[in-house]
Design an enzyme around this catalytic site. Sequence first.
Site, PDB file in Angstrom:
ATOM      1  N   HIS A   1       0.885  -1.166   0.000  1.00  0.00           N
ATOM      2  CA  HIS A   1       0.000   0.000   0.000  1.00  0.00           C
ATOM      3  C   HIS A   1       0.921   1.215   0.000  1.00  0.00           C
ATOM      4  O   HIS A   1       2.013   1.175   0.582  1.00  0.00           O
ATOM      5  CB  HIS A   1      -0.839   0.095   1.276  1.00  0.00           C
ATOM      6  CG  HIS A   1      -1.710  -1.082   1.558  1.00  0.00           C
ATOM      7  ND1 HIS A   1      -1.286  -2.172   2.254  1.00  0.00           N
ATOM      8  CD2 HIS A   1      -3.012  -1.304   1.273  1.00  0.00           C
ATOM      9  CE1 HIS A   1      -2.282  -3.030   2.371  1.00  0.00           C
ATOM     10  NE2 HIS A   1      -3.339  -2.536   1.791  1.00  0.00           N
TER      11      HIS A   1
ATOM     12  N   ASP B   1       2.379   2.022   3.318  1.00  0.00           N
ATOM     13  CA  ASP B   1       3.315   1.043   3.901  1.00  0.00           C
ATOM     14  C   ASP B   1       4.742   1.508   3.654  1.00  0.00           C
ATOM     15  O   ASP B   1       5.665   1.171   4.395  1.00  0.00           O
ATOM     16  CB  ASP B   1       3.210  -0.334   3.216  1.00  0.00           C
ATOM     17  CG  ASP B   1       1.853  -0.979   3.353  1.00  0.00           C
ATOM     18  OD1 ASP B   1       1.117  -0.610   4.276  1.00  0.00           O
ATOM     19  OD2 ASP B   1       1.540  -1.872   2.530  1.00  0.00           O
TER      20      ASP B   1
HETATM   21  C1  XUL Z   1      -7.364  -6.851   4.326  1.00  0.00           C
HETATM   22  C2  XUL Z   1      -6.574  -7.223   3.124  1.00  0.00           C
HETATM   23  C3  XUL Z   1      -5.743  -6.144   2.547  1.00  0.00           C
HETATM   24  C4  XUL Z   1      -5.650  -6.190   1.062  1.00  0.00           C
HETATM   25  C5  XUL Z   1      -4.915  -5.022   0.451  1.00  0.00           C
HETATM   26  O1  XUL Z   1      -8.155  -7.867   4.821  1.00  0.00           O
HETATM   27  O2  XUL Z   1      -6.603  -8.349   2.714  1.00  0.00           O
HETATM   28  O3  XUL Z   1      -4.495  -6.199   3.127  1.00  0.00           O
HETATM   29  O4  XUL Z   1      -5.005  -7.358   0.638  1.00  0.00           O
HETATM   30  O5  XUL Z   1      -5.459  -3.804   0.816  1.00  0.00           O
END
Ligand code: XUL
Length: 442
Positions: free
Chosen positions: A101, A104
């Site tokens: 993300h 992150d």
């Molecule tokens: C949350 C989840 C996230 C997504 C990316 O449950 O799985 O980490 O993979 O936003």
Amino acid sequence: MSEIFEGIPQIKYEGPQSKNPLSFKFYDADRVVLDKPMREHLRFAMAWWHNMCATGADMFGVGTADKSFDACVKTMEHAYKKVDAAFEFMNKLGIEYFCFHDVDLVPEADDINITNTRLDEITDYIKAKMLQYGKKLLWGTANLFGNPIYMNGAGSSDSAQIFCFAAAQIKKALDITVKLKGRGYVFWGGREGYETLLNTDMKFELDNIARLMHMAVDYGRSIGFTGDFYIEPKPKEPMKHQYDYDTATAIGFLKEYGLDKDFKINVEANHATLAGHTFRHELRVAAMNNMLGSIDANQGDLLLGWDTDEFPYDVYETTMCMYEVLKVGGLKNGGLNFDAKNRRPSNTFEDMFYAFILGMDAYALGIINAAKILEDGRIEEFLLQRYSSYNEGIGKRIVSGEATLAELSSFACEKGAPSRAQSGRQEKLQSIINQLLFSKTQ
Ligand code: XUL
Ligand code: CO
């Protein structure tokens, strides 16, 4: 440069008999299964958030994990340190891909312009590391759920200004995904849902999410993004109800809004079970719609009602997952992202490696077993035989769409009821799977 994971060697394949815990027993990256080496089928990815940022903190206590590169410290100095840690970690495990993300990678500043400059800087550094280590980006995404402004949603927000802020984050996340040659871009709608319908215009919110996704596709394509967009379904948590409830719901949404040419599904194992489905069911629904894009390879605990994000170890599940994947010819742009975390009491550097060894070996076994099922052919043959009455005569006319209801009625009235329906042979088929999984002469 001194090592971060000091004392941990390069993890190598040593075979099923090895008692070295820091070795692969089944994941042999170059071993060819069916047509390709395991590494190409599986495309393992490290999730930046769980490995480089999370510390094991939960709602009842602080972090326990030894992440002496200071996972939770939010400075640029530590952002760089996490990049160093990530590449050393991936390199030692022979993992080729990662996912992130936006936030992150860098601490989010009060001013989005500063955050964006930080993202430019860190991705310059990541890009150089990718070249140095031969690592690739599986997918990028924007975190549209952590910031308190998203408490009512991002694309589904009641506020146009917050909607714009989400758009700005997506634009930047797409910029850096393209800069790092990412193969995919994910939308996980953790806050896209509702707590009560009393305050929610569901249709308006869904229309707006679709508008945002269309803008993302248009922008992504305009800057040269040729990969896949994904929706990652999840029924609940954090919201009581999330719009991308499961794969079927997400596909219905994508088709309704004309997004199905650009989007596929990122199926997460634990999200499947939260939706009351098996992992395999979700994979099948995506696959039969030609939308099986990528996989978040983790595992839930069926006795717990939340997203435990465990490293996958259930070989029956990994086998059935890879069986679904191989049956549709593999993942085109996607891979297996370990959206998984160590249990809180597994808190050392070694544990981080044991977790990936567990998951990578579980999926190596999965693909070896899935290939055996396909090569054996008994399950596929049974399926062909099961529906064979549709291959000729009246059955063929049903499938081709030529038959009418009146014609079928005449056929049925003339022939009368069949003496009995044929057996589904479930136990026989399950027994074949166990034979293929556990017989030594395979
Ligand atoms: C949350 C989840 C996230 C997504 C990316 O449950 O799985 O980490 O993979 O936003
Ligand atoms: Co996920």
